[in-house]
Design a protein around this motif. Sequence first.
Motif, PDB file in Angstrom:
ATOM      1  N   GLY A  78      32.947  51.059  29.396  1.00 54.18           N
ATOM      2  CA  GLY A  78      32.107  50.626  28.287  1.00 54.18           C
ATOM      3  C   GLY A  78      30.722  50.230  28.756  1.00 54.18           C
ATOM      4  O   GLY A  78      30.540  49.808  29.905  1.00 54.18           O
ATOM      5  N   ILE A  79      29.752  50.369  27.887  1.00 49.47           N
ATOM      6  CA  ILE A  79      28.372  49.997  28.213  1.00 49.47           C
ATOM      7  C   ILE A  79      28.068  48.666  27.539  1.00 49.47           C
ATOM      8  O   ILE A  79      28.116  48.571  26.303  1.00 49.47           O
ATOM      9  N   PRO A  80      27.794  47.625  28.308  1.00 49.92           N
ATOM     10  CA  PRO A  80      27.529  46.312  27.700  1.00 49.92           C
ATOM     11  C   PRO A  80      26.383  46.380  26.701  1.00 49.92           C
ATOM     12  O   PRO A  80      25.392  47.091  26.904  1.00 49.92           O
ATOM     13  N   SER A  81      26.520  45.625  25.623  1.00 53.47           N
ATOM     14  CA  SER A  81      25.502  45.623  24.577  1.00 53.47           C
ATOM     15  C   SER A  81      24.265  44.830  24.981  1.00 53.47           C
ATOM     16  O   SER A  81      23.207  44.978  24.374  1.00 53.47           O
ATOM     17  N   ARG A  82      24.419  43.985  26.009  1.00 54.36           N
ATOM     18  CA  ARG A  82      23.290  43.195  26.515  1.00 54.36           C
ATOM     19  C   ARG A  82      23.021  43.583  27.968  1.00 54.36           C
ATOM     20  O   ARG A  82      23.944  43.992  28.675  1.00 54.36           O
ATOM     21  N   PRO A  83      21.805  43.410  28.445  1.00 55.19           N
ATOM     22  CA  PRO A  83      21.519  43.769  29.834  1.00 55.19           C
ATOM     23  C   PRO A  83      22.148  42.825  30.844  1.00 55.19           C
ATOM     24  O   PRO A  83      22.401  43.217  31.978  1.00 55.19           O
ATOM     25  N   ARG A  84      22.407  41.604  30.457  1.00 56.54           N
ATOM     26  CA  ARG A  84      22.971  40.619  31.391  1.00 56.54           C
ATOM     27  C   ARG A  84      23.693  39.541  30.604  1.00 56.54           C
ATOM     28  O   ARG A  84      23.527  39.415  29.382  1.00 56.54           O
ATOM     29  N   GLY A  85      24.488  38.772  31.310  1.00 54.34           N
ATOM     30  CA  GLY A  85      25.205  37.694  30.638  1.00 54.34           C
ATOM     31  C   GLY A  85      25.968  36.840  31.634  1.00 54.34           C
ATOM     32  O   GLY A  85      25.955  37.088  32.845  1.00 54.34           O
ATOM     33  N   THR A  86      26.645  35.820  31.117  1.00 54.01           N
ATOM     34  CA  THR A  86      27.457  34.916  31.927  1.00 54.01           C
ATOM     35  C   THR A  86      28.810  34.741  31.254  1.00 54.01           C
ATOM     36  O   THR A  86      28.892  34.550  30.041  1.00 54.01           O
ATOM     37  N   VAL A  87      29.862  34.848  32.046  1.00 52.35           N
ATOM     38  CA  VAL A  87      31.208  34.557  31.557  1.00 52.35           C
ATOM     39  C   VAL A  87      31.602  33.197  32.128  1.00 52.35           C
ATOM     40  O   VAL A  87      31.702  33.035  33.340  1.00 52.35           O
ATOM     41  N   ASP A  88      31.776  32.231  31.247  1.00 59.59           N
ATOM     42  CA  ASP A  88      32.199  30.874  31.624  1.00 59.59           C
ATOM     43  C   ASP A  88      33.552  30.653  30.975  1.00 59.59           C
ATOM     44  O   ASP A  88      33.645  30.241  29.815  1.00 59.59           O
ATOM     45  N   ALA A  89      34.606  30.977  31.703  1.00 60.19           N
ATOM     46  CA  ALA A  89      35.956  30.922  31.142  1.00 60.19           C
ATOM     47  C   ALA A  89      36.934  30.490  32.220  1.00 60.19           C
ATOM     48  O   ALA A  89      37.038  31.154  33.257  1.00 60.19           O
ATOM     49  N   PRO A  90      37.646  29.379  32.019  1.00 64.30           N
ATOM     50  CA  PRO A  90      38.570  28.886  33.042  1.00 64.30           C
ATOM     51  C   PRO A  90      39.722  29.846  33.293  1.00 64.30           C
ATOM     52  O   PRO A  90      40.176  30.543  32.373  1.00 64.30           O
ATOM     53  N   LEU A  91      40.175  29.887  34.531  1.00 61.57           N
ATOM     54  CA  LEU A  91      41.227  30.820  34.931  1.00 61.57           C
ATOM     55  C   LEU A  91      42.423  30.080  35.507  1.00 61.57           C
ATOM     56  O   LEU A  91      42.288  29.045  36.156  1.00 61.57           O
ATOM     57  N   GLY A  92      43.600  30.629  35.263  1.00 62.35           N
ATOM     58  CA  GLY A  92      44.837  30.089  35.826  1.00 62.35           C
ATOM     59  C   GLY A  92      45.895  31.168  35.837  1.00 62.35           C
ATOM     60  O   GLY A  92      45.689  32.289  35.354  1.00 62.35           O
ATOM     61  N   ARG A  93      47.059  30.851  36.384  1.00 57.44           N
ATOM     62  CA  ARG A  93      48.161  31.807  36.409  1.00 57.44           C
ATOM     63  C   ARG A  93      48.590  32.150  34.986  1.00 57.44           C
ATOM     64  O   ARG A  93      48.673  31.280  34.127  1.00 57.44           O
ATOM     65  N   SER A  94      48.844  33.412  34.756  1.00 52.88           N
ATOM     66  CA  SER A  94      49.295  33.846  33.448  1.00 52.88           C
ATOM     67  C   SER A  94      50.664  33.249  33.155  1.00 52.88           C
ATOM     68  O   SER A  94      51.559  33.251  34.011  1.00 52.88           O
ATOM     69  N   ALA A 148      44.841  34.761  34.274  1.00 56.20           N
ATOM     70  CA  ALA A 148      44.422  34.901  32.884  1.00 56.20           C
ATOM     71  C   ALA A 148      43.416  33.819  32.531  1.00 56.20           C
ATOM     72  O   ALA A 148      43.345  32.773  33.192  1.00 56.20           O
ATOM     73  N   VAL A 149      42.618  34.080  31.507  1.00 59.35           N
ATOM     74  CA  VAL A 149      41.755  33.040  30.952  1.00 59.35           C
ATOM     75  C   VAL A 149      42.654  32.032  30.247  1.00 59.35           C
ATOM     76  O   VAL A 149      43.455  32.390  29.389  1.00 59.35           O
ATOM     77  N   ARG A 150      42.524  30.764  30.650  1.00 61.04           N
ATOM     78  CA  ARG A 150      43.364  29.707  30.082  1.00 61.04           C
ATOM     79  C   ARG A 150      42.523  28.469  29.835  1.00 61.04           C
ATOM     80  O   ARG A 150      41.715  28.081  30.695  1.00 61.04           O
ATOM     81  N   SER A 151      42.735  27.832  28.692  1.00 62.93           N
ATOM     82  CA  SER A 151      41.965  26.624  28.376  1.00 62.93           C
ATOM     83  C   SER A 151      42.246  25.510  29.370  1.00 62.93           C
ATOM     84  O   SER A 151      41.398  24.648  29.605  1.00 62.93           O
ATOM     85  N   ASP A 152      43.435  25.522  29.980  1.00 63.82           N
ATOM     86  CA  ASP A 152      43.789  24.488  30.955  1.00 63.82           C
ATOM     87  C   ASP A 152      43.609  24.975  32.392  1.00 63.82           C
ATOM     88  O   ASP A 152      44.098  24.349  33.330  1.00 63.82           O
ATOM     89  N   GLY A 153      42.900  26.096  32.580  1.00 68.26           N
ATOM     90  CA  GLY A 153      42.687  26.637  33.917  1.00 68.26           C
ATOM     91  C   GLY A 153      41.553  25.952  34.664  1.00 68.26           C
ATOM     92  O   GLY A 153      40.956  24.978  34.182  1.00 68.26           O
ATOM     93  N   ARG A 154      41.246  26.467  35.837  1.00 68.20           N
ATOM     94  CA  ARG A 154      40.170  25.927  36.660  1.00 68.20           C
ATOM     95  C   ARG A 154      38.844  26.588  36.295  1.00 68.20           C
ATOM     96  O   ARG A 154      38.808  27.756  35.915  1.00 68.20           O
ATOM     97  N   GLU A 155      37.777  25.824  36.397  1.00 68.61           N
ATOM     98  CA  GLU A 155      36.458  26.333  36.039  1.00 68.61           C
ATOM     99  C   GLU A 155      36.164  27.639  36.777  1.00 68.61           C
ATOM    100  O   GLU A 155      36.412  27.761  37.975  1.00 68.61           O
TER     101      GLU A 155
END
Length: 338
Positions: free
Chosen positions: A194-210, A218-225
């Motif tokens: 896929g071609i991103p709709s924006r030229p740049r960006g930031t993903v700020d989403a905590p991660l943890g074991r699925s 997986a992205v998890r609300s209780d994951g690590r920053e």
Amino acid sequence: MSVPSFEAVGVDPDRLRVVVAESRDVGERLDRFLAARLPEFSRARLQALMRQGAVRSGGRTLEDPAGRVNAGEIVIELPPPEPAEPIGQNIPLVVVHEDEHLIVIDKPAGLVVHPAAGHADGTLVNALIAHCGASLSGVGGVARPGIVHRLDKDTSGLLVVAKNDVAHRFLSAQFADHGRTGPLRRAYLALVWGIPSRPRGTVDAPLGRSARNREKIAVRSDGREAITHWDTLERFPASDAALVECRLETGRTHQIRVHMTSIGHPLLGDDVYGAGHRSKASRLSEPAAAALARLGRQALHAAELGFVHPATREALEFTSPPPPDFADLLRELGTPER
């Protein structure tokens, strides 16, 4: 304490610990509760096991040491024992820089960084022991001498290894800071669907074991920053793909792969996190499809690495061009647009 049938749980009993929390224990801090009942483990060890996703209760993974105890069984599945002291093996290395304090390697895809279950030898650590000899002795632990950061087995690119304890502590501190206040820089090249709709960006989403598959992140609300900054470098409309540069502000397992998937742009060749986009490969040109098949892995390459030298305090910067399999796929995707 009551212990369920190990056969029912389906786990090697030598690697299983079960603690039963009763009503009077509810609300107690989890790591303190476990440490008091499992004296064979330090509290720090239990905290590490939680962060690794090895502690479960009622079908939930308990990753927060400061979480509160609920009544019921708490199951701790211990990882396999660390391998015995690794031996040196004559495995070719691409050395980008080396001095008495550190060595910078351009790691090929397919090379595991350190011994673990299923990879007792044939790793970068085995190669480094043979290459560096006694200078790595005791640095960073028996199984991971000198390792201050890692790359996935199928990710290629730059990696620095410490050759003495002073360098190990200094480099570890830089990587722990992730470049927030210092000069550490890590940049990765990734080919994404896929071609991103924006030229740049930031993903700020905590991660943890699925919760569904403990082998995955997986992205998890209780994951690590977890924070990834990305820039689109080239677009390939004919293949509905793009080349992006990803810069890490944190260093979580599979971070780039999971973050890019979370915004709808999984990596080409990533069968773990990009399985839902396999049909896109059928729309590639025949040469591009063949190049993707030859790649046989996620299209991710650690292209830039910068840090301060632990002895000279000089700012060092290294770059690595994409390896041939990555470059072939890049070329076959079609005429790029910037």
